[in-house]
Design a protein around this motif. Structure first.
Motif, PDB file in Angstrom:
ATOM      1  N   ILE A  21       3.017  31.235  26.999  1.00  0.00           N
ATOM      2  CA  ILE A  21       1.961  30.231  27.141  1.00  0.00           C
ATOM      3  C   ILE A  21       1.607  30.135  28.621  1.00  0.00           C
ATOM      4  O   ILE A  21       2.477  29.865  29.457  1.00  0.00           O
ATOM      5  N   LEU A  22       0.341  30.373  28.916  1.00  0.00           N
ATOM      6  CA  LEU A  22      -0.124  30.280  30.298  1.00  0.00           C
ATOM      7  C   LEU A  22      -0.494  28.836  30.587  1.00  0.00           C
ATOM      8  O   LEU A  22      -1.330  28.250  29.915  1.00  0.00           O
ATOM      9  N   GLN A  23       0.158  28.264  31.557  1.00  0.00           N
ATOM     10  CA  GLN A  23      -0.143  26.904  31.971  1.00  0.00           C
ATOM     11  C   GLN A  23      -0.683  26.969  33.393  1.00  0.00           C
ATOM     12  O   GLN A  23       0.031  27.347  34.322  1.00  0.00           O
ATOM     13  N   GLU A  24      -1.943  26.627  33.535  1.00  0.00           N
ATOM     14  CA  GLU A  24      -2.557  26.625  34.852  1.00  0.00           C
ATOM     15  C   GLU A  24      -2.338  25.270  35.506  1.00  0.00           C
ATOM     16  O   GLU A  24      -2.429  24.236  34.851  1.00  0.00           O
ATOM     17  N   VAL A  25      -2.052  25.284  36.805  1.00  0.00           N
ATOM     18  CA  VAL A  25      -1.836  24.051  37.557  1.00  0.00           C
ATOM     19  C   VAL A  25      -2.805  24.047  38.721  1.00  0.00           C
ATOM     20  O   VAL A  25      -2.802  24.960  39.551  1.00  0.00           O
ATOM     21  N   SER A  33       0.680  17.486  44.521  1.00  0.00           N
ATOM     22  CA  SER A  33       0.766  17.661  45.975  1.00  0.00           C
ATOM     23  C   SER A  33       2.005  18.449  46.414  1.00  0.00           C
ATOM     24  O   SER A  33       1.956  19.179  47.405  1.00  0.00           O
ATOM     25  N   ALA A  34       3.093  18.346  45.671  1.00  0.00           N
ATOM     26  CA  ALA A  34       4.298  19.110  46.032  1.00  0.00           C
ATOM     27  C   ALA A  34       4.021  20.609  45.893  1.00  0.00           C
ATOM     28  O   ALA A  34       4.445  21.409  46.741  1.00  0.00           O
ATOM     29  N   TRP A  35       3.305  20.988  44.813  1.00  0.00           N
ATOM     30  CA  TRP A  35       2.941  22.393  44.635  1.00  0.00           C
ATOM     31  C   TRP A  35       1.980  22.840  45.741  1.00  0.00           C
ATOM     32  O   TRP A  35       2.086  23.949  46.244  1.00  0.00           O
ATOM     33  N   TYR A  36       1.061  21.952  46.097  1.00  0.00           N
ATOM     34  CA  TYR A  36       0.107  22.283  47.148  1.00  0.00           C
ATOM     35  C   TYR A  36       0.836  22.568  48.464  1.00  0.00           C
ATOM     36  O   TYR A  36       0.566  23.557  49.128  1.00  0.00           O
ATOM     37  N   GLU A  37       1.749  21.707  48.826  1.00  0.00           N
ATOM     38  CA  GLU A  37       2.490  21.900  50.081  1.00  0.00           C
ATOM     39  C   GLU A  37       3.294  23.199  50.070  1.00  0.00           C
ATOM     40  O   GLU A  37       3.423  23.875  51.076  1.00  0.00           O
ATOM     41  N   LYS A  38       3.807  23.552  48.926  1.00  0.00           N
ATOM     42  CA  LYS A  38       4.639  24.749  48.821  1.00  0.00           C
ATOM     43  C   LYS A  38       3.821  26.038  48.769  1.00  0.00           C
ATOM     44  O   LYS A  38       4.217  27.045  49.348  1.00  0.00           O
ATOM     45  N   TYR A  39       2.663  25.990  48.103  1.00  0.00           N
ATOM     46  CA  TYR A  39       1.943  27.231  47.808  1.00  0.00           C
ATOM     47  C   TYR A  39       0.493  27.292  48.295  1.00  0.00           C
ATOM     48  O   TYR A  39      -0.236  28.200  47.898  1.00  0.00           O
ATOM     49  N   LYS A  40       0.062  26.394  49.142  1.00  0.00           N
ATOM     50  CA  LYS A  40      -1.358  26.326  49.490  1.00  0.00           C
ATOM     51  C   LYS A  40      -1.929  27.626  50.045  1.00  0.00           C
ATOM     52  O   LYS A  40      -3.124  27.878  49.915  1.00  0.00           O
ATOM     53  N   TYR A  41      -1.109  28.474  50.629  1.00  0.00           N
ATOM     54  CA  TYR A  41      -1.608  29.737  51.184  1.00  0.00           C
ATOM     55  C   TYR A  41      -1.220  30.946  50.333  1.00  0.00           C
ATOM     56  O   TYR A  41      -1.427  32.082  50.754  1.00  0.00           O
ATOM     57  N   ASP A  42      -0.683  30.722  49.164  1.00  0.00           N
ATOM     58  CA  ASP A  42      -0.115  31.819  48.379  1.00  0.00           C
ATOM     59  C   ASP A  42      -0.598  31.875  46.936  1.00  0.00           C
ATOM     60  O   ASP A  42       0.111  32.359  46.071  1.00  0.00           O
TER      61      ASP A  42
END
Length: 75
Positions: A21-25, A33-42
């Motif tokens: 199951i593909l779950q897009e975030v 925001s935690a995901w943004y801080e971790k992956y904003k450039y990746d």
């Protein structure tokens, strides 16, 4: 948006849609925001069963190997 790498990844993964199951975030939403801080450039980033798998582009061999391993564990 737009995210050409995300669109490309979804195309590549389309053939596997019956196996996971593909779950897009959307990491730009305040609740992510935690995901943004971790992956904003990746982006895009891929997790399988909650574990980091890869980022930027789909590595088919890595994906297939991990997916097969997850499937065997659930049998």
């Amino acid at each position: 948006k737009p995210c050409p790498l995300c669109d490309e990844a979804k195309e590549v993964l389309e053939q596997y849609k019956g196996r996971f199951i593909l779950q897009e975030v959307d990491i730009t939403l305040p609740e992510n925001s935690a995901w943004y801080e971790k992956y904003k450039y990746d982006i895009p980033v891929f997790h399988l069963n909650g574990e980091f798998l890869m980022k930027h582009r789909v590595n088919i061999q890595k994906f297939e190997d991990r997916l097969r391993k997850v499937e065997l564990q659930s049998d």
